[in-house]
Design an enzyme around this catalytic site. Structure first.
Site, PDB file in Angstrom:
ATOM      1  CE  LYS A   1      29.719  45.686  51.581  1.00 55.11           C
ATOM      2  NZ  LYS A   1      30.668  46.769  51.079  1.00 55.11           N
TER       3      LYS A   1
ATOM      4  NE  ARG B   1      29.434  52.926  45.770  1.00 53.36           N
ATOM      5  CZ  ARG B   1      28.449  51.596  46.599  1.00 53.36           C
ATOM      6  NH1 ARG B   1      27.232  52.603  47.721  1.00 53.36           N
ATOM      7  NH2 ARG B   1      29.085  50.952  46.775  1.00 53.36           N
TER       8      ARG B   1
ATOM      9  CE  LYS C   1      28.010  46.182  43.888  1.00 48.63           C
ATOM     10  NZ  LYS C   1      27.932  45.297  45.439  1.00 48.63           N
TER      11      LYS C   1
ATOM     12  CB  THR D   1      38.074  43.182  45.392  1.00 51.48           C
ATOM     13  OG1 THR D   1      37.697  42.864  46.598  1.00 51.48           O
ATOM     14  CG2 THR D   1      39.351  41.908  45.839  1.00 51.48           C
TER      15      THR D   1
ATOM     16  CD1 TRP E   1      41.066  39.583  49.136  1.00 51.18           C
ATOM     17  CD2 TRP E   1      41.331  37.743  48.894  1.00 51.18           C
ATOM     18  NE1 TRP E   1      40.930  39.291  49.872  1.00 51.18           N
ATOM     19  CE2 TRP E   1      41.732  38.077  49.964  1.00 51.18           C
ATOM     20  CE3 TRP E   1      42.375  35.973  48.519  1.00 51.18           C
ATOM     21  CZ2 TRP E   1      41.838  37.171  51.569  1.00 51.18           C
ATOM     22  CZ3 TRP E   1      42.439  35.313  50.003  1.00 51.18           C
ATOM     23  CH2 TRP E   1      42.470  35.620  51.334  1.00 51.18           C
TER      24      TRP E   1
ATOM     25  CG  PHE F   1      35.775  32.735  48.129  1.00 50.36           C
ATOM     26  CD1 PHE F   1      35.689  34.073  49.487  1.00 50.36           C
ATOM     27  CD2 PHE F   1      35.346  33.444  47.212  1.00 50.36           C
ATOM     28  CE1 PHE F   1      35.587  35.157  49.602  1.00 50.36           C
ATOM     29  CE2 PHE F   1      34.336  35.144  47.518  1.00 50.36           C
ATOM     30  CZ  PHE F   1      34.759  35.478  48.641  1.00 50.36           C
TER      31      PHE F   1
ATOM     32  CB  ALA G   1      22.868  50.838  46.228  1.00 50.96           C
TER      33      ALA G   1
ATOM     34  CG  PHE H   1      24.059  47.139  47.768  1.00 46.53           C
ATOM     35  CD1 PHE H   1      24.991  46.156  49.015  1.00 46.53           C
ATOM     36  CD2 PHE H   1      23.283  47.754  48.447  1.00 46.53           C
ATOM     37  CE1 PHE H   1      24.745  46.577  49.947  1.00 46.53           C
ATOM     38  CE2 PHE H   1      23.532  48.805  49.519  1.00 46.53           C
ATOM     39  CZ  PHE H   1      24.461  47.798  50.718  1.00 46.53           C
TER      40      PHE H   1
END
Length: 898
Positions: A385, A374, A350, A352, A751, A722, A603, A634
């Site tokens: 993560k 954030r 998200k 990205t 990306w 991806f 979240a 999330f």
């Protein structure tokens, strides 16, 4: 004709010795100044033009002339009279204080000639430099940048008078007599730009007679000595007297420009070029391979004023809240929320997508856009993560500074939170070991023979209904009420926090030292971003609102069942001071596009959104046609639901579009694929084409689209592609998304390609933002707490019903009785499933949602139920991220962050 008496006796700020004509021009300048200032104040009624004059002398005449002139044109003047002999540092100190005073719009200096040192002249902030004495303003003037520089008002007035009387100075010989320093430099520059030939000299200069006789115009900067005969001046010569150098009528120009500077400015953003490599390097290599734009340059390009930012190095700054007041009349831009489907433990990108979208809008579609993110917690950064800067060619840079501390806001929140926790326990200890009299004598001590209440204590007395201000007049009963909070230790809900994943702090015992006199109790640590103070930072709308919210925070109940707040502990104002710096925004960049980074609540255990203030200021800065893109943590069932029901209620803002991020990888997991584990290689099901697995997993995407539609906002699905995704899989997801009610669904390659890879998404978002919006909240705040929880469980999660533990039922009853029943709900639930069970993927049905406990964040303004075994302190995995993070001692660079 020349009049010697006029030449030596002028007392107006600037004049020309041609009798009535000069008087008329002086009056004209004053009248023009009055009109300009009156016009400015008519359009801006609250604007009070204020000039500060720093004077090192006892010349009452200077003050009198300035005050009279200021009164005549409607200008407020503050005289700072320093004693004779004041040091350079004392003068500079006074100037620096005025620089930071927002009520002062201009600073002028009236010093002795030998006091005008370079240090003093350059201490004046260029934006407030009325006389144009700083090197910055003189340099801009020399370059011809007259719009962005302050020009000496005296020099400007001389030029205006000359334009009226001699029409043009082109080809004229102009002699400047004792117009020293910045005034002389300004006059030379302005006159030469108009084609005049300039000469400078002193009254004692040899060949003065010859110079005066040759001059067409003489500008005099000091009183003519008596020994200089008038006959030396050629008849018909225009003489301008700018001595004494008091206020000029052209001062109004300074305030006119100040008003103009406060208006919205069109962006002049120059985006940085990207040269993506294949294969794509690591995130940290990409971050270091891009040379970021200096943050002060970026700030100017997007219309921020110099005094609205506080620089933190080359690439970060904090932005002052005064910006919101300056742009209050500016129309907001479009408001976009980035949410997602239920993620794998790896995250689906998200952040990205958020960065890629604003890069596409700004760098490729020439649309003003801002990202609001954030601040990342060290918990996930060092846990599983990783960081939260985005990734690939769509990330915030420098990513190591972004992920590690940034400007220290989370640490400030940790300190403030823990100080309050310490205050709670200390107050219980002191009340249990002291009499009312002893407590009163310590809380309201006698200082220098006088006993007085502090302003905070007076406020507490007022809340208790005790309308007394003399400490000696309180009765024994009133003293008892004042000094005793009677906190029930079993009801304490305010926990200590730490910005680290530490499972062994989930339940601890405190107070076991002998010095605590047997007062020990069970307690726990939460992760710092779960602190109510973090939630307040994210939801506050102003400093005044923040202070009020901090005071309302409930830390426990007293022995009569009444809430005890931070305000009762006489703590809120100090907490506000400790926490104040965190209410300014950090400001980072990539591809030359701006990002606000402010607040970082999780979240799953908090409301999961960046700050209201950051969004509001960004919406003003982008302008009516611009876009602000913010991200909710999330899946849409968690972060997005709280964004709408909590954040939008606090801000009053209405979102234009929801961007729902999905990946083929996550959809395969929801379709029955094997478990995805952080740090372990993906199974072949995720790297090989499998259309059936994707189709089965799209049920989760469809459910999240339906959740967004509950709020009446258009949905655009962004499929984060991806390299292992098959074209057929990508096409299938987009097709199903559109069939399920999405406004559009597009594949994104930001990306690997930066903003260029998200252009199609940006175009879809612009179209969706133009659609009719039917935004609405999910529930009415007037409903009972239990009913609001049930609505979220059934309509959002898909639960059959809810089940409350006895503890949860008791807390709900208590909060309802205490008057907190009308607050929104912030569910603390696992992010790995729509249900309370992380292993249940896809769209679980038929489950009962267990509510194990219910807490209240009264200052933040919500009730938060804990679902199942949800913990507010994460733990470390077997192999955390910090195994790979290191510091290179040779290059001093961080390695291994992602």
């Amino acid at each position: 004709k020349v009049s010697c008496s006029l030449l030596s006796g002028f007392s107006k700020p600037c004049g020309i010795i041609r009798g009535a004509e000069s008087k008329g021009l002086g009056i004209e300048i004053i009248q023009n100044s009055k009109k300009v200032l009156a016009s400015l104040q008519k359009g801006h009624p609250t604007f009070k033009p204020t000039l500060a004059i720093v004077q090192v002398s006892d010349e009452d005449l200077v003050q009198e002339v300035n005050q009279n002139f200021a009164k005549e044109i409607g200008l407020h003047v503050i005289h700072i009279c320093l004693p004779q002999g004041s040091s350079e540092d004392e003068i500079v100190g006074e100037i620096l204080r005025l620089n930071e005073d927002p009520t002062v719009h201009g600073v002028a200096l009236h010093l002795s000639e030998n006091a005008y040192s370079s240090k003093i002249l350059n201490a004046v902030k260029p934006e407030k430099d009325v006389d144009g004495v700083s090197d910055v303003n003189l340099g801009r003037l020399v370059r011809g940048d007259t719009y962005n520089c302050s020009v000496s008002p005296t020099a400007s007035a001389v030029m205006e008078l000359l334009e009226k009387l001699v029409k043009t100075v082109d080809g004229k010989k102009v002699l400047l007599v004792e117009t020293c320093g910045p005034l002389e430099a300004s006059l030379q520059c302005l006159l030469q730009r108009k084609g005049a030939m300039t000469m400078s000299c002193q009254w004692k200069t040899q060949q003065l007679q010859s110079k005066l006789h040759q001059a067409d115009v003489v500008v005099v900067g000091s009183t003519k000595p008596k020994e200089i005969p008038v006959s030396w001046i050629r008849p018909g010569t225009t003489i301008v007297n700018c001595y004494p150098d008091f206020l000029s009528g052209k001062i109004s120009l300074k305030f006119e420009r100040w008003i103009q500077s406060q208006q919205y400015r069109e962006w002049n953003l120059h985006c940085l070029k990207l040269q993506p490599l294949s294969p794509v390097p690591s995130d940290i290599e990409i971050s270091r391979g891009q040379s970021p734009k200096a943050v002060d340059v970026l700030a100017k390009e997007i219309g921020l004023l110099a005094d609205e930012i506080e620089i933190y190095g080359q690439t970060k700054a904090k932005v002052r809240l005064s910006l919101l007041e300056r742009l209050k009349d500016q129309t907001d831009g479009k408001y976009v929320l980035v949410a997602g489907i239920t993620p794998t433990p790896l995250g689906e990108g998200k952040s990205t997508v958020t960065i890629g979208l604003v890069q596409a809008l700004t760098a490729h579609l020439n649309v003003n856009s801002f990202a609001c993110l954030r601040q990342p917690s060290q918990g996930p950064t060092f846990g599983v993560k990783g960081g939260a800067a985005g990734g690939g060619y769509a990330q915030v840079i420098p990513m190591e500074e972004f992920n590690l501390h940034l400007t220290g806001d989370i640490h400030a929140i940790t300190a403030a939170n823990n100080l309050l926790a310490a205050a709670v326990d200390a107050r219980i200890l002191h009340e249990s070991t002291q009499s009312d009299k002893a407590l009163y004598n310590r809380l309201v001590p006698v200082v220098n023979g006088v006993r007085e209440f502090s302003s905070i204590q007076l406020a507490r007395l007022k809340r208790l209904g005790i309308n007394k201000t003399d400490p000696g007049t309180l009765t024994a009963d009133e003293i008892n009420k004042f000094v005793r909070l009677d906190i029930d230790p079993s009801t304490i809900t305010w926990q200590r926090v730490l910005d680290t994943n530490d499972r062994f702090l989930r339940k601890i015992t405190i107070g076991q030292a002998n010095t605590e006199k047997g007062f020990f109790r069970q307690a726990q640590f939460d992760i710092a971003v779960a602190s109510e103070i973090m939630a307040i930072l994210a939801l506050t709308t102003s400093l005044a609102d923040m202070k009020e919210r901090l005071g309302k925070m409930v830390v426990a109940n007293d022995k009569n069942g009444q809430p005890v707040t931070a305000e009762d502990l006489v703590f809120s104002s100090f907490l506000w001071l400790l926490y104040y710096l965190g209410c300014k925004f950090s400001f980072c960049i990539f591809q030359g596009t701006p990002v606000f980074v402010h607040a970082g609540p999780f979240a799953n255990i908090a409301h999961g959104n960046s700050s209201v203030l950051a969004d509001k200021i960004a919406l003003k800065l982008v302008g009516e046609e611009g876009f602000v893109v913010t991200e909710a943590g999330f899946g849409a069932d968690i972060g997005m639901e709280k964004f709408f029901n909590i954040k939008c209620r606090a801000s009053g803002l209405v979102p234009s579009v929801v961007v729902l991020v999905a990946t083929v990888r996550a959809l395969k997991m929801h379709g029955g694929g094997p478990n995805v584990t952080a740090g372990a290689p993906l199974k072949k099901e995720y790297t090989e084409e499998n259309l059936q697995l994707v189709a089965d997993g799209c049920c989760n995407l469809q459910k999240q689209i339906q959740i967004a539609q509950l709020f009446g906002v258009p949905v655009v699905v962004a499929l984060n592609v991806f390299k292992t995704d098959a074209h057929a899989e990508v096409d299938l997801v987009c097709e199903i998304a559109k069939q399920s009610g999405a406004f559009d669904a597009v594949p994104c390659n930001h990306w690997s390609a930066g903003g260029r890879g998200a252009v199609e998404l940006a175009q879809a978002v612009r179209k969706a933002a133009s659609q009719e919006n039917h935004f609405k909240y999910l529930y009415n705040l007037e409903l009972p707490i239990i009913e609001k929880i049930r609505i979220i469980a059934q309509k959002v999660y898909g639960a059959e019903d809810i089940e409350l533990s006895p503890a949860a039922q008791s807390q709900i009853s208590r909060y309802s009785k205490q008057g907190f029943g009308n607050l929104p709900i912030c569910m603390a639930k696992t992010h790995l499933s729509l249900s309370h069970q992380p292993e249940r993927k896809g769209v679980p049905t038929g489950f009962i949602l267990p509510i194990s406990d219910v807490r209240a964040s009264i200052g933040a303004g919500f009730i938060y139920p804990l679902v199942g075994t949800m913990s507010t302190m994460p733990g470390l995995p077997t192999r955390p991220c910090f195994y790979d993070i290191d510091l290179d001692p040779d290059t001093e660079q961080v390695k291994g962050l992602f």
